[in-house]
Every structure is written in structure tokens, then in C-alpha cells.
Scaffold this motif. Structure first.
Motif, PDB file in Angstrom:
ATOM      1  N   TYR A  13       0.828  -1.198   0.000  1.00  0.00           N
ATOM      2  CA  TYR A  13       0.000   0.000   0.000  1.00  0.00           C
ATOM      3  C   TYR A  13       0.868   1.255   0.000  1.00  0.00           C
ATOM      4  O   TYR A  13       0.595   2.205  -0.738  1.00  0.00           O
ATOM      5  CB  TYR A  13      -0.931  -0.006   1.215  1.00  0.00           C
ATOM      6  N   ASP A  14       1.915   1.282   0.787  1.00  0.00           N
ATOM      7  CA  ASP A  14       2.836   2.416   0.814  1.00  0.00           C
ATOM      8  C   ASP A  14       3.509   2.620  -0.541  1.00  0.00           C
ATOM      9  O   ASP A  14       3.716   3.746  -0.986  1.00  0.00           O
ATOM     10  CB  ASP A  14       3.890   2.236   1.905  1.00  0.00           C
ATOM     11  N   ARG A  15       3.834   1.520  -1.217  1.00  0.00           N
ATOM     12  CA  ARG A  15       4.452   1.615  -2.539  1.00  0.00           C
ATOM     13  C   ARG A  15       3.476   2.227  -3.550  1.00  0.00           C
ATOM     14  O   ARG A  15       3.846   3.071  -4.371  1.00  0.00           O
ATOM     15  CB  ARG A  15       4.895   0.229  -3.012  1.00  0.00           C
ATOM     16  N   LEU A  16       2.210   1.823  -3.482  1.00  0.00           N
ATOM     17  CA  LEU A  16       1.205   2.376  -4.383  1.00  0.00           C
ATOM     18  C   LEU A  16       0.957   3.856  -4.119  1.00  0.00           C
ATOM     19  O   LEU A  16       0.780   4.644  -5.048  1.00  0.00           O
ATOM     20  CB  LEU A  16      -0.108   1.598  -4.251  1.00  0.00           C
ATOM     21  N   ILE A  17       0.953   4.253  -2.869  1.00  0.00           N
ATOM     22  CA  ILE A  17       0.768   5.664  -2.525  1.00  0.00           C
ATOM     23  C   ILE A  17       1.924   6.491  -3.075  1.00  0.00           C
ATOM     24  O   ILE A  17       1.735   7.580  -3.621  1.00  0.00           O
ATOM     25  CB  ILE A  17       0.670   5.837  -0.995  1.00  0.00           C
ATOM     26  N   ALA A  18       3.140   5.969  -2.973  1.00  0.00           N
ATOM     27  CA  ALA A  18       4.319   6.692  -3.458  1.00  0.00           C
ATOM     28  C   ALA A  18       4.303   6.832  -4.981  1.00  0.00           C
ATOM     29  O   ALA A  18       4.803   7.813  -5.526  1.00  0.00           O
ATOM     30  CB  ALA A  18       5.588   5.984  -3.006  1.00  0.00           C
ATOM     31  N   ALA A  19       3.716   5.867  -5.676  1.00  0.00           N
ATOM     32  CA  ALA A  19       3.662   5.912  -7.141  1.00  0.00           C
ATOM     33  C   ALA A  19       2.718   7.004  -7.628  1.00  0.00           C
ATOM     34  O   ALA A  19       2.886   7.520  -8.727  1.00  0.00           O
ATOM     35  CB  ALA A  19       3.232   4.554  -7.693  1.00  0.00           C
ATOM     36  N   GLY A  20       1.729   7.360  -6.843  1.00  0.00           N
ATOM     37  CA  GLY A  20       0.780   8.400  -7.233  1.00  0.00           C
ATOM     38  C   GLY A  20      -0.383   7.837  -8.029  1.00  0.00           C
ATOM     39  O   GLY A  20      -0.388   6.679  -8.436  1.00  0.00           O
ATOM     40  N   ASP A  21      -1.371   8.680  -8.251  1.00  0.00           N
ATOM     41  CA  ASP A  21      -2.574   8.283  -8.971  1.00  0.00           C
ATOM     42  C   ASP A  21      -2.510   8.844 -10.388  1.00  0.00           C
ATOM     43  O   ASP A  21      -2.908   9.972 -10.654  1.00  0.00           O
ATOM     44  CB  ASP A  21      -3.806   8.797  -8.239  1.00  0.00           C
ATOM     45  N   LYS A  22      -1.999   8.054 -11.303  1.00  0.00           N
ATOM     46  CA  LYS A  22      -1.816   8.499 -12.681  1.00  0.00           C
ATOM     47  C   LYS A  22      -3.153   8.699 -13.401  1.00  0.00           C
ATOM     48  O   LYS A  22      -3.266   9.537 -14.288  1.00  0.00           O
ATOM     49  CB  LYS A  22      -0.943   7.516 -13.430  1.00  0.00           C
ATOM     50  N   LEU A  23      -4.178   7.943 -13.013  1.00  0.00           N
ATOM     51  CA  LEU A  23      -5.474   8.095 -13.665  1.00  0.00           C
ATOM     52  C   LEU A  23      -6.098   9.454 -13.372  1.00  0.00           C
ATOM     53  O   LEU A  23      -6.696  10.068 -14.252  1.00  0.00           O
ATOM     54  CB  LEU A  23      -6.425   6.981 -13.222  1.00  0.00           C
ATOM     55  N   SER A  24      -5.950   9.937 -12.165  1.00  0.00           N
ATOM     56  CA  SER A  24      -6.513  11.252 -11.856  1.00  0.00           C
ATOM     57  C   SER A  24      -5.736  12.356 -12.563  1.00  0.00           C
ATOM     58  O   SER A  24      -6.304  13.397 -12.910  1.00  0.00           O
ATOM     59  CB  SER A  24      -6.532  11.498 -10.349  1.00  0.00           C
ATOM     60  N   GLU A  25      -4.446  12.144 -12.818  1.00  0.00           N
ATOM     61  CA  GLU A  25      -3.659  13.127 -13.565  1.00  0.00           C
ATOM     62  C   GLU A  25      -4.125  13.188 -15.019  1.00  0.00           C
ATOM     63  O   GLU A  25      -4.244  14.268 -15.598  1.00  0.00           O
ATOM     64  CB  GLU A  25      -2.178  12.772 -13.514  1.00  0.00           C
ATOM     65  N   ILE A  26      -4.428  12.051 -15.610  1.00  0.00           N
ATOM     66  CA  ILE A  26      -4.905  12.002 -16.994  1.00  0.00           C
ATOM     67  C   ILE A  26      -6.292  12.633 -17.091  1.00  0.00           C
ATOM     68  O   ILE A  26      -6.596  13.337 -18.044  1.00  0.00           O
ATOM     69  CB  ILE A  26      -4.925  10.544 -17.502  1.00  0.00           C
ATOM     70  N   ASP A  27      -7.117  12.391 -16.088  1.00  0.00           N
ATOM     71  CA  ASP A  27      -8.475  12.928 -16.095  1.00  0.00           C
ATOM     72  C   ASP A  27      -8.476  14.457 -16.160  1.00  0.00           C
ATOM     73  O   ASP A  27      -9.338  15.055 -16.784  1.00  0.00           O
ATOM     74  CB  ASP A  27      -9.229  12.454 -14.856  1.00  0.00           C
ATOM     75  N   LYS A  28      -7.499  15.091 -15.552  1.00  0.00           N
ATOM     76  CA  LYS A  28      -7.399  16.546 -15.568  1.00  0.00           C
ATOM     77  C   LYS A  28      -6.956  17.075 -16.933  1.00  0.00           C
ATOM     78  O   LYS A  28      -7.246  18.223 -17.269  1.00  0.00           O
ATOM     79  CB  LYS A  28      -6.412  17.015 -14.506  1.00  0.00           C
ATOM     80  N   LEU A  29      -6.291  16.261 -17.725  1.00  0.00           N
ATOM     81  CA  LEU A  29      -5.758  16.703 -19.011  1.00  0.00           C
ATOM     82  C   LEU A  29      -6.765  16.625 -20.153  1.00  0.00           C
ATOM     83  O   LEU A  29      -6.604  17.293 -21.170  1.00  0.00           O
ATOM     84  CB  LEU A  29      -4.525  15.866 -19.376  1.00  0.00           C
ATOM     85  N   ILE A  30      -7.804  15.818 -19.992  1.00  0.00           N
ATOM     86  CA  ILE A  30      -8.758  15.583 -21.075  1.00  0.00           C
ATOM     87  C   ILE A  30     -10.092  16.235 -20.731  1.00  0.00           C
ATOM     88  O   ILE A  30     -10.616  16.053 -19.634  1.00  0.00           O
ATOM     89  CB  ILE A  30      -8.955  14.067 -21.311  1.00  0.00           C
ATOM     90  N   ASN A  31     -10.636  16.978 -21.679  1.00  0.00           N
ATOM     91  CA  ASN A  31     -11.974  17.545 -21.531  1.00  0.00           C
ATOM     92  C   ASN A  31     -12.973  16.507 -22.025  1.00  0.00           C
ATOM     93  O   ASN A  31     -13.080  16.251 -23.225  1.00  0.00           O
ATOM     94  CB  ASN A  31     -12.081  18.850 -22.330  1.00  0.00           C
ATOM     95  N   TRP A  32     -13.727  15.913 -21.116  1.00  0.00           N
ATOM     96  CA  TRP A  32     -14.625  14.818 -21.455  1.00  0.00           C
ATOM     97  C   TRP A  32     -15.989  15.295 -21.934  1.00  0.00           C
ATOM     98  O   TRP A  32     -16.780  14.501 -22.446  1.00  0.00           O
ATOM     99  CB  TRP A  32     -14.797  13.892 -20.251  1.00  0.00           C
ATOM    100  N   LYS A  33     -16.320  16.584 -21.797  1.00  0.00           N
ATOM    101  CA  LYS A  33     -17.652  17.086 -22.162  1.00  0.00           C
ATOM    102  C   LYS A  33     -17.998  16.873 -23.636  1.00  0.00           C
ATOM    103  O   LYS A  33     -19.124  16.487 -23.943  1.00  0.00           O
ATOM    104  CB  LYS A  33     -17.773  18.556 -21.781  1.00  0.00           C
ATOM    105  N   PRO A  34     -17.087  17.102 -24.590  1.00  0.00           N
ATOM    106  CA  PRO A  34     -17.451  16.856 -25.993  1.00  0.00           C
ATOM    107  C   PRO A  34     -17.789  15.390 -26.286  1.00  0.00           C
ATOM    108  O   PRO A  34     -18.600  15.101 -27.164  1.00  0.00           O
ATOM    109  CB  PRO A  34     -16.210  17.281 -26.775  1.00  0.00           C
TER     110      PRO A  34
END
Length: 68
Positions: A13-34
Motif C-alpha cells: 500500500y505504501d508503494r502504491l501511494i508513493a507511485a501516485g494516482d496516474k489516472l486522476s492526472e490524466i483525467d485533468k488533461l482531457i476535456n470529457w464534455k465533448p
């Protein structure tokens, strides 16, 4: 659970926390409304016979992208 199992799970669990949440970073980069307007016209599930549950079309599209 044994103490060893708890220790191992905590380490993982500590290793996963250190890796970060890459999916939430991608979600911020893409505008999903269109995508919503296109997908809603393709996915119509309002029949008396039932079928798939009414899920958010953008969420379903994100799952397909992740699957690929």
C-alpha cells in the motif's frame, strides 16, 4: 491475518501511494464534455424490456479506454 500478511500489505500500500494516482492526472488533461454528446446519441437504453443498467456514458467510455 497474520502479522507478516499485515506487514506485506502495508508495504504494498505504501508503494502504491508513493507511485501516485496516474489516472486522476490524466483525467485533468482531457476535456470529457465533448465526448458526452456523441456517446449519449449512441447509447440509448430506455426500453421496457430492461437491458444494461443506466451507467454514465463517459464513465463507460473511460473504462473502454483503460481496457485497451
Amino acid at each position: 491475518m497474520s502479522t507478516f500478511s499485515n506487514f506485506t500489505l502495508k508495504q504494498e500500500y505504501d508503494r502504491l501511494i508513493a507511485a501516485g494516482d496516474k489516472l486522476s492526472e490524466i483525467d485533468k488533461l482531457i476535456n470529457w464534455k465533448p465526448f458526452r454528446t456523441i456517446l449519449e446519441s449512441m447509447y440509448i437504453n430506455r426500453t421496457d424490456k430492461g437491458g444494461r443498467p443506466e451507467n454514465d456514458v463517459v464513465m463507460m467510455f473511460k473504462m473502454l479506454v483503460l481496457q485497451q
